[in-house]
Scaffold this motif. Sequence first.
Motif, PDB file in Angstrom:
ATOM      1  N   MET A   1       0.841  -1.191   0.000  1.00 30.21           N
ATOM      2  CA  MET A   1       0.000   0.000   0.000  1.00 30.21           C
ATOM      3  C   MET A   1       0.882   1.249   0.000  1.00 30.21           C
ATOM      4  O   MET A   1       2.020   1.231   0.476  1.00 30.21           O
ATOM      5  CB  MET A   1      -0.934   0.004   1.225  1.00 30.21           C
ATOM      6  N   ALA A   2       0.351   2.335  -0.541  1.00 27.48           N
ATOM      7  CA  ALA A   2       1.106   3.584  -0.622  1.00 27.48           C
ATOM      8  C   ALA A   2       1.166   4.242   0.755  1.00 27.48           C
ATOM      9  O   ALA A   2       0.195   4.257   1.501  1.00 27.48           O
ATOM     10  CB  ALA A   2       0.443   4.511  -1.625  1.00 27.48           C
ATOM     11  N   HIS A   3       2.316   4.769   1.103  1.00 24.12           N
ATOM     12  CA  HIS A   3       2.478   5.484   2.360  1.00 24.12           C
ATOM     13  C   HIS A   3       2.004   6.927   2.154  1.00 24.12           C
ATOM     14  O   HIS A   3       2.533   7.630   1.288  1.00 24.12           O
ATOM     15  CB  HIS A   3       3.946   5.489   2.786  1.00 24.12           C
ATOM     16  N   PRO A   4       1.044   7.391   2.932  1.00 29.41           N
ATOM     17  CA  PRO A   4       0.467   8.719   2.695  1.00 29.41           C
ATOM     18  C   PRO A   4       1.439   9.878   2.902  1.00 29.41           C
ATOM     19  O   PRO A   4       1.209  10.976   2.413  1.00 29.41           O
ATOM     20  CB  PRO A   4      -0.682   8.782   3.713  1.00 29.41           C
ATOM     21  N   TYR A   5       2.530   9.654   3.615  1.00 25.47           N
ATOM     22  CA  TYR A   5       3.487  10.720   3.916  1.00 25.47           C
ATOM     23  C   TYR A   5       4.628  10.781   2.906  1.00 25.47           C
ATOM     24  O   TYR A   5       5.518  11.609   3.029  1.00 25.47           O
ATOM     25  CB  TYR A   5       4.057  10.520   5.329  1.00 25.47           C
ATOM     26  N   LEU A   6       4.612   9.894   1.917  1.00 20.28           N
ATOM     27  CA  LEU A   6       5.688   9.869   0.927  1.00 20.28           C
ATOM     28  C   LEU A   6       5.235  10.507  -0.386  1.00 20.28           C
ATOM     29  O   LEU A   6       4.088  10.339  -0.809  1.00 20.28           O
ATOM     30  CB  LEU A   6       6.156   8.435   0.658  1.00 20.28           C
ATOM     31  N   THR A   7       6.151  11.227  -1.014  1.00 21.67           N
ATOM     32  CA  THR A   7       5.877  11.904  -2.277  1.00 21.67           C
ATOM     33  C   THR A   7       6.483  11.117  -3.435  1.00 21.67           C
ATOM     34  O   THR A   7       7.138  10.087  -3.244  1.00 21.67           O
ATOM     35  CB  THR A   7       6.490  13.309  -2.264  1.00 21.67           C
ATOM     36  N   GLU A   8       6.282  11.641  -4.627  1.00 15.59           N
ATOM     37  CA  GLU A   8       6.872  11.015  -5.808  1.00 15.59           C
ATOM     38  C   GLU A   8       8.400  10.998  -5.708  1.00 15.59           C
ATOM     39  O   GLU A   8       9.055  10.043  -6.140  1.00 15.59           O
ATOM     40  CB  GLU A   8       6.440  11.781  -7.064  1.00 15.59           C
ATOM     41  N   GLU A   9       8.962  12.046  -5.110  1.00 15.02           N
ATOM     42  CA  GLU A   9      10.422  12.104  -4.941  1.00 15.02           C
ATOM     43  C   GLU A   9      10.922  10.993  -4.029  1.00 15.02           C
ATOM     44  O   GLU A   9      11.973  10.391  -4.272  1.00 15.02           O
ATOM     45  CB  GLU A   9      10.838  13.468  -4.368  1.00 15.02           C
ATOM     46  N   GLN A 303       0.199   5.975  10.050  1.00 16.79           N
ATOM     47  CA  GLN A 303      -0.369   7.125  10.759  1.00 16.79           C
ATOM     48  C   GLN A 303       0.640   7.662  11.772  1.00 16.79           C
ATOM     49  O   GLN A 303       0.831   8.876  11.920  1.00 16.79           O
ATOM     50  CB  GLN A 303      -1.646   6.698  11.482  1.00 16.79           C
ATOM     51  N   LEU A 304       1.317   6.751  12.447  1.00 10.50           N
ATOM     52  CA  LEU A 304       2.281   7.117  13.476  1.00 10.50           C
ATOM     53  C   LEU A 304       3.487   7.841  12.888  1.00 10.50           C
ATOM     54  O   LEU A 304       3.953   8.851  13.433  1.00 10.50           O
ATOM     55  CB  LEU A 304       2.734   5.840  14.186  1.00 10.50           C
ATOM     56  N   ILE A 305       3.983   7.350  11.761  1.00  7.41           N
ATOM     57  CA  ILE A 305       5.119   7.995  11.099  1.00  7.41           C
ATOM     58  C   ILE A 305       4.747   9.413  10.673  1.00  7.41           C
ATOM     59  O   ILE A 305       5.520  10.357  10.848  1.00  7.41           O
ATOM     60  CB  ILE A 305       5.588   7.165   9.882  1.00  7.41           C
ATOM     61  N   ALA A 306       3.549   9.560  10.128  1.00  2.00           N
ATOM     62  CA  ALA A 306       3.087  10.884   9.693  1.00  2.00           C
ATOM     63  C   ALA A 306       3.055  11.849  10.876  1.00  2.00           C
ATOM     64  O   ALA A 306       3.489  13.007  10.771  1.00  2.00           O
ATOM     65  CB  ALA A 306       1.712  10.773   9.047  1.00  2.00           C
ATOM     66  N   GLU A 307       2.561  11.394  12.027  1.00  2.00           N
ATOM     67  CA  GLU A 307       2.498  12.250  13.216  1.00  2.00           C
ATOM     68  C   GLU A 307       3.896  12.580  13.724  1.00  2.00           C
ATOM     69  O   GLU A 307       4.157  13.704  14.166  1.00  2.00           O
ATOM     70  CB  GLU A 307       1.671  11.563  14.309  1.00  2.00           C
ATOM     71  N   HIS A 308       4.792  11.606  13.680  1.00  2.00           N
ATOM     72  CA  HIS A 308       6.178  11.841  14.105  1.00  2.00           C
ATOM     73  C   HIS A 308       6.836  12.885  13.209  1.00  2.00           C
ATOM     74  O   HIS A 308       7.553  13.770  13.699  1.00  2.00           O
ATOM     75  CB  HIS A 308       6.956  10.523  14.043  1.00  2.00           C
ATOM     76  N   MET A 309       6.578  12.800  11.910  1.00  2.00           N
ATOM     77  CA  MET A 309       7.152  13.764  10.962  1.00  2.00           C
ATOM     78  C   MET A 309       6.594  15.166  11.167  1.00  2.00           C
ATOM     79  O   MET A 309       7.245  16.157  10.834  1.00  2.00           O
ATOM     80  CB  MET A 309       6.923  13.292   9.521  1.00  2.00           C
ATOM     81  N   GLU A 310       5.399  15.237  11.746  1.00  2.00           N
ATOM     82  CA  GLU A 310       4.792  16.537  12.053  1.00  2.00           C
ATOM     83  C   GLU A 310       5.303  17.104  13.375  1.00  2.00           C
ATOM     84  O   GLU A 310       4.933  18.211  13.780  1.00  2.00           O
ATOM     85  CB  GLU A 310       3.271  16.396  12.121  1.00  2.00           C
ATOM     86  N   GLY A 311       6.176  16.335  14.048  1.00  2.00           N
ATOM     87  CA  GLY A 311       6.757  16.799  15.301  1.00  2.00           C
ATOM     88  C   GLY A 311       5.898  16.566  16.523  1.00  2.00           C
ATOM     89  O   GLY A 311       6.142  17.152  17.578  1.00  2.00           O
ATOM     90  N   LYS A 312       4.910  15.710  16.411  1.00  2.00           N
ATOM     91  CA  LYS A 312       4.016  15.451  17.541  1.00  2.00           C
ATOM     92  C   LYS A 312       4.659  14.494  18.545  1.00  2.00           C
ATOM     93  O   LYS A 312       5.499  13.670  18.190  1.00  2.00           O
ATOM     94  CB  LYS A 312       2.693  14.857  17.038  1.00  2.00           C
ATOM     95  N   ASP A 313       4.243  14.632  19.799  1.00  2.00           N
ATOM     96  CA  ASP A 313       4.670  13.717  20.850  1.00  2.00           C
ATOM     97  C   ASP A 313       3.801  12.467  20.764  1.00  2.00           C
ATOM     98  O   ASP A 313       2.619  12.489  21.107  1.00  2.00           O
ATOM     99  CB  ASP A 313       4.516  14.386  22.221  1.00  2.00           C
ATOM    100  N   VAL A 314       4.402  11.383  20.284  1.00  2.00           N
ATOM    101  CA  VAL A 314       3.633  10.140  20.108  1.00  2.00           C
ATOM    102  C   VAL A 314       4.303   8.999  20.879  1.00  2.00           C
ATOM    103  O   VAL A 314       4.304   7.856  20.437  1.00  2.00           O
ATOM    104  CB  VAL A 314       3.478   9.782  18.613  1.00  2.00           C
ATOM    105  N   VAL A 315       4.877   9.318  22.038  1.00  2.00           N
ATOM    106  CA  VAL A 315       5.588   8.318  22.829  1.00  2.00           C
ATOM    107  C   VAL A 315       4.699   7.126  23.168  1.00  2.00           C
ATOM    108  O   VAL A 315       5.118   5.971  23.038  1.00  2.00           O
ATOM    109  CB  VAL A 315       6.146   8.950  24.124  1.00  2.00           C
ATOM    110  N   MET A 320       3.197   1.523  21.860  1.00  2.00           N
ATOM    111  CA  MET A 320       2.200   0.548  21.411  1.00  2.00           C
ATOM    112  C   MET A 320       2.664  -0.158  20.141  1.00  2.00           C
ATOM    113  O   MET A 320       2.563  -1.387  20.017  1.00  2.00           O
ATOM    114  CB  MET A 320       0.862   1.254  21.147  1.00  2.00           C
ATOM    115  N   ALA A 321       3.150   0.628  19.201  1.00  2.00           N
ATOM    116  CA  ALA A 321       3.580   0.066  17.921  1.00  2.00           C
ATOM    117  C   ALA A 321       4.784  -0.850  18.089  1.00  2.00           C
ATOM    118  O   ALA A 321       4.844  -1.935  17.500  1.00  2.00           O
ATOM    119  CB  ALA A 321       3.913   1.188  16.935  1.00  2.00           C
ATOM    120  N   LYS A 322       5.759  -0.408  18.888  1.00  2.00           N
ATOM    121  CA  LYS A 322       6.951  -1.221  19.102  1.00  2.00           C
ATOM    122  C   LYS A 322       6.569  -2.551  19.727  1.00  2.00           C
ATOM    123  O   LYS A 322       7.062  -3.608  19.329  1.00  2.00           O
ATOM    124  CB  LYS A 322       7.928  -0.435  19.985  1.00  2.00           C
TER     125      LYS A 322
END
Length: 381
Positions: A1-9, A303-315, A320-322
């Motif tokens: 599946m396509a990752h929503p946070y990734l671009t064509e680059e 979803q988690l990666i996208a939030e991390h890239m936005e600088g959110k605190d997702v500890v 949970m994911a780990k």
Amino acid sequence: MAHPYLTEEHEMFRKAFRSFLKKEAEPFYEQWEEQQWIPRSFWEKLGEYGYLCPQVDEKYGGSGADFGYSVVINEELERIGSSLVGVGLHNDIVVPYIESYGTEEQKKKWLPKCVTGEIITAIAMTEPGAGSDLANIQSTAVKDGDEYIINGQKTFITNGIHADLVLVACKTDPGAIPKHKGISLIVVEANTPGFSKGQKLKKVGLHAQDTAELFFDECRVPQTNLLGKEGEGFRYLMEKLQQERLVVAINAQVAAEEMFELTLEYTKQRKAFGRSISSFQSIQFELVEMKTEIEIGRTFLDQLIAEHMEGKDVVAKVSMAKWWITELAKKVASKCMQLHGGYGYMEEYKIARRYRDIPVAAIYAGTNEIMKTIIAKKLGL
């Protein structure tokens, strides 16, 4: 599946990196596993083609790239094999400490060579008597003039043999209350007198990845090698563990996806009682259940990666994911080996290697029991 946070680059970068690995890693990976060593020449090629520390600022030789490029690198390395985990540790775990807490002089001295592969990094936290309980580490760093004298022992250190630069967690104030207030991070270079590396540790899996014990015996380093502020080391570790555990979850997710695809193909080809075993309903149900859980893991992770890239605190979510994804990968490994039958237990089949490589993901970067403790705290329990 396509990752929503990734671009064509990002996807163009993936295509180029996958092509690189097909030429420079895939043909040699089994050999590296057998010789239990990844040559430095591979690290140098990674650096030459721009695949080390792409996030580093351009003025230090990097590309200033976002975390999406690191995700691509980690995913493609894991598809080749889990023993390449040391590259992700260098790129996304150790070097970010220098970027975030290093002085300008430290950055100029070390970052350019981290990008080229001339310097391979490691981080030394775990000790024989202290793993997840970092506040109780015993290694000390005592000031003497303009130097620190480091004494202690570290173990299970990823990249320990190759490492040219080690971030050492040690007590600069052994009497601090609470204990974690006395921890600092000090950078030790490989040629420093008093610093020595033990033999490469023999592990159940990750055979090509170098893991070692490190020893510090009256090891003298200049006080200018202190990373950040004295006594702030524990806080720095806690701040960076979010990304470290996210990288572990990414690798475990890809491992689960790879194991499933291997097994799906095998069940379609393997014949029993005159037909493919994938035609048996019991086998189909096993595959369906695995695929569903793997898709759930991927959706949560993206979803988690996208939030991390936005600088959110997702500890809490990272914990949970780990926990959940590494346990899922262990379950997938077991089921996939079973579906391979006797062949799954043969080293010539990739599933055998995956089966022994994946369990440690539930242990390093904080055990899954610690992940549950963190989640409980975040829930106010």
